[in-house]
Design an enzyme around this catalytic site. Sequence first.
Site, PDB file in Angstrom:
ATOM      1  N   HIS A 121      -5.350   3.648  27.930  1.00 31.26           N
ATOM      2  CA  HIS A 121      -5.021   4.837  28.726  1.00 31.26           C
ATOM      3  C   HIS A 121      -4.386   4.344  30.034  1.00 31.26           C
ATOM      4  CE1 HIS A 121      -5.986   8.344  31.293  1.00 31.26           C
ATOM      5  NE2 HIS A 121      -6.248   9.026  30.205  1.00 31.26           N
ATOM      6  N   ASP A 198     -13.607   0.218  29.074  1.00 33.43           N
ATOM      7  CA  ASP A 198     -13.336   1.621  29.380  1.00 33.43           C
ATOM      8  C   ASP A 198     -13.991   2.441  28.268  1.00 33.43           C
ATOM      9  OD1 ASP A 198     -12.318   4.164  29.371  1.00 33.43           O
ATOM     10  OD2 ASP A 198     -10.221   3.576  29.616  1.00 33.43           O
ATOM     11  N   GLN A 201     -13.835   7.393  26.051  1.00 33.33           N
ATOM     12  CA  GLN A 201     -13.856   8.113  24.774  1.00 33.33           C
ATOM     13  C   GLN A 201     -15.124   7.814  23.981  1.00 33.33           C
ATOM     14  OE1 GLN A 201     -11.800  10.425  23.445  1.00 33.33           O
ATOM     15  NE2 GLN A 201     -10.645  10.383  25.334  1.00 33.33           N
ATOM     16  N   LYS A 224     -16.290  14.072  29.463  1.00 30.56           N
ATOM     17  CA  LYS A 224     -15.971  13.834  28.050  1.00 30.56           C
ATOM     18  C   LYS A 224     -17.234  13.715  27.209  1.00 30.56           C
ATOM     19  CE  LYS A 224     -11.384  12.036  28.784  1.00 30.56           C
ATOM     20  NZ  LYS A 224     -10.534  10.860  28.937  1.00 30.56           N
ATOM     21  N   CYS A 362      -1.458  10.184  27.987  1.00 30.36           N
ATOM     22  CA  CYS A 362      -1.634   9.159  29.021  1.00 30.36           C
ATOM     23  C   CYS A 362      -1.635   7.756  28.424  1.00 30.36           C
ATOM     24  CB  CYS A 362      -2.920   9.360  29.822  1.00 30.36           C
ATOM     25  SG  CYS A 362      -2.986  10.904  30.686  1.00 30.36           S
TER      26      CYS A 362
HETATM   27  C1  LIG Z   1      -9.906  10.194  29.737  1.00 31.54           C
HETATM   28  C2  LIG Z   1      -9.771   8.729  29.715  1.00 31.54           C
HETATM   29  C3  LIG Z   1      -9.695   7.992  30.893  1.00 31.54           C
HETATM   30  C4  LIG Z   1      -9.664   8.629  32.254  1.00 31.54           C
HETATM   31  O1  LIG Z   1     -10.789   9.415  32.466  1.00 31.54           O
HETATM   32  P1  LIG Z   1     -10.855  10.386  33.748  1.00 31.54           P
HETATM   33  O2  LIG Z   1     -12.017  11.250  33.450  1.00 31.54           O
HETATM   34  O3  LIG Z   1      -9.557  11.131  33.782  1.00 31.54           O
HETATM   35  O4  LIG Z   1     -11.049   9.524  34.939  1.00 31.54           O
HETATM   36  C5  LIG Z   1      -9.605   6.624  30.799  1.00 31.54           C
HETATM   37  N1  LIG Z   1      -9.607   6.018  29.616  1.00 31.54           N
HETATM   38  C6  LIG Z   1      -9.675   6.676  28.450  1.00 31.54           C
HETATM   39  C7  LIG Z   1      -9.707   5.929  27.163  1.00 31.54           C
HETATM   40  C8  LIG Z   1      -9.759   8.066  28.462  1.00 31.54           C
HETATM   41  O5  LIG Z   1      -9.825   8.731  27.314  1.00 31.54           O
END
Ligand SMILES: *Cc1c(COP(=O)(O)O)cnc(C)c1O
Length: 404
Positions: A121, A198, A201, A224, A362
């Site tokens: 992302h 990260d 998800q 999320k 993104c």
């Molecule tokens: C949504 C997402 C982000 C960013 O999350 P925010 O809530 O916008 O800070 C980063 N990495 C991944 C894989 C995402 O799906």
Amino acid sequence: MLDIHKIRTDFPILSQKVNGKPLVYFDNGATSQKPQVVIDAISNYYKDINANIHRGVHTLSQLATDAYEASRNTIQNHINAKFSHEVIFTSGTTHGINLVANGFASILKPGDEVLVSAIEHHSNIVPWQMLCEKTGAVLKVIPMNEKGELILSEFDKLLSEKTKFVTVNHISNALGTINPIKYIIDKAHEFDAAILIDGAQAVSHLKPNVQELDCDFYAFSGHKMFGPTGTGILYGKEAWLNKLPPYQGGGEMIKEVSFEKTTYAELPHKFEAGTPNIADGIALGAAVDYINAIGIANIQEQEKELLEYGTKRLLEIEGLKIFGTAEAKTSVISFNIEGIHPYDIGTIVDKLGIAVRTGHHCAQPIMNFFQIPGTIRASFAFYNTKEEIDVMVEAVKRAKLMLS
Ligand SMILES: *Cc1c(COP(=O)(O)O)cnc(C)c1O
């Protein structure tokens, strides 16, 4: 098996009509819906115990502090962090990643290398580019194959004693790939590189165990995982969090302030400057409790069925191509129909009450890899049903007829 129809009544928004049709919400990868217990946690806080935390001796302040810290403990247990002070409240994944990237500006030297993957992302690309610009470190990219899987043999080749930092997502938002992060973490550590996962998800689909994974940092967002927007967590190993400088200066993060010198507070407060998002932080704990009451194994079982069924049904449509066909994959289906722009399909199915995401999600480098402008992404949560998938498939067929 879960009683999905009963579970759906926990989410008030799901019984809504959109454009006169029952809402089919397949944009869970962008944000998930919130159960009533989370909504209640927010309003109960404001109704009953609203006060600033960690400061007052008065009763409400103590009640608010207790509730906020109880939420931190809930999250600590959920991800199996060793200490509660390794759990830093943030505003989301983006905030957590920037906090770490900013901290490494004082550690990296010119010529050091930072590895990111081809499947990230933008939130897990841009902060590292900024870090490299600031420090003279070099950004290297772990490539992926046509299925949307990272090529581990290429990752192995990129690692060297120059590698100081590695970062990958646990699950790709654009393709649904579940990355083999345990392998990547262990390999990074063989070269003494620090590693951030990260988990934005991942946290709605699985339960990360940070001690078992042995990652140095794990960042995720509350919104999320059925929690409120504006919340997130950065997990960091105590030793790393002690080593990194604070990200922001202000109240709450200090021990003593004078104009000559300021000393910083202990963890986690060192990284929590200013009045936090108290109500939503408490509600994030409620979201985690909700997930555990449903049970991660049950969630996975339901999502696996949705993924299999959705894949099979969508592939009935001629000219439809799915992007992201990794062996290990979560309930995300990114697709296109030959000759039709994803945006046009998204617009038509919206008229039929169906929320899917269209665009680059993104993750422009992934779209560049496949040489497409974007995809239509249907991302399922455990509260979705096969009947909803049928509705989407019929709508996509209809859109295809109208557009071709
Ligand atoms: C949504 C997402 C982000 C960013 O999350 P925010 O809530 O916008 O800070 C980063 N990495 C991944 C894989 C995402 O799906």
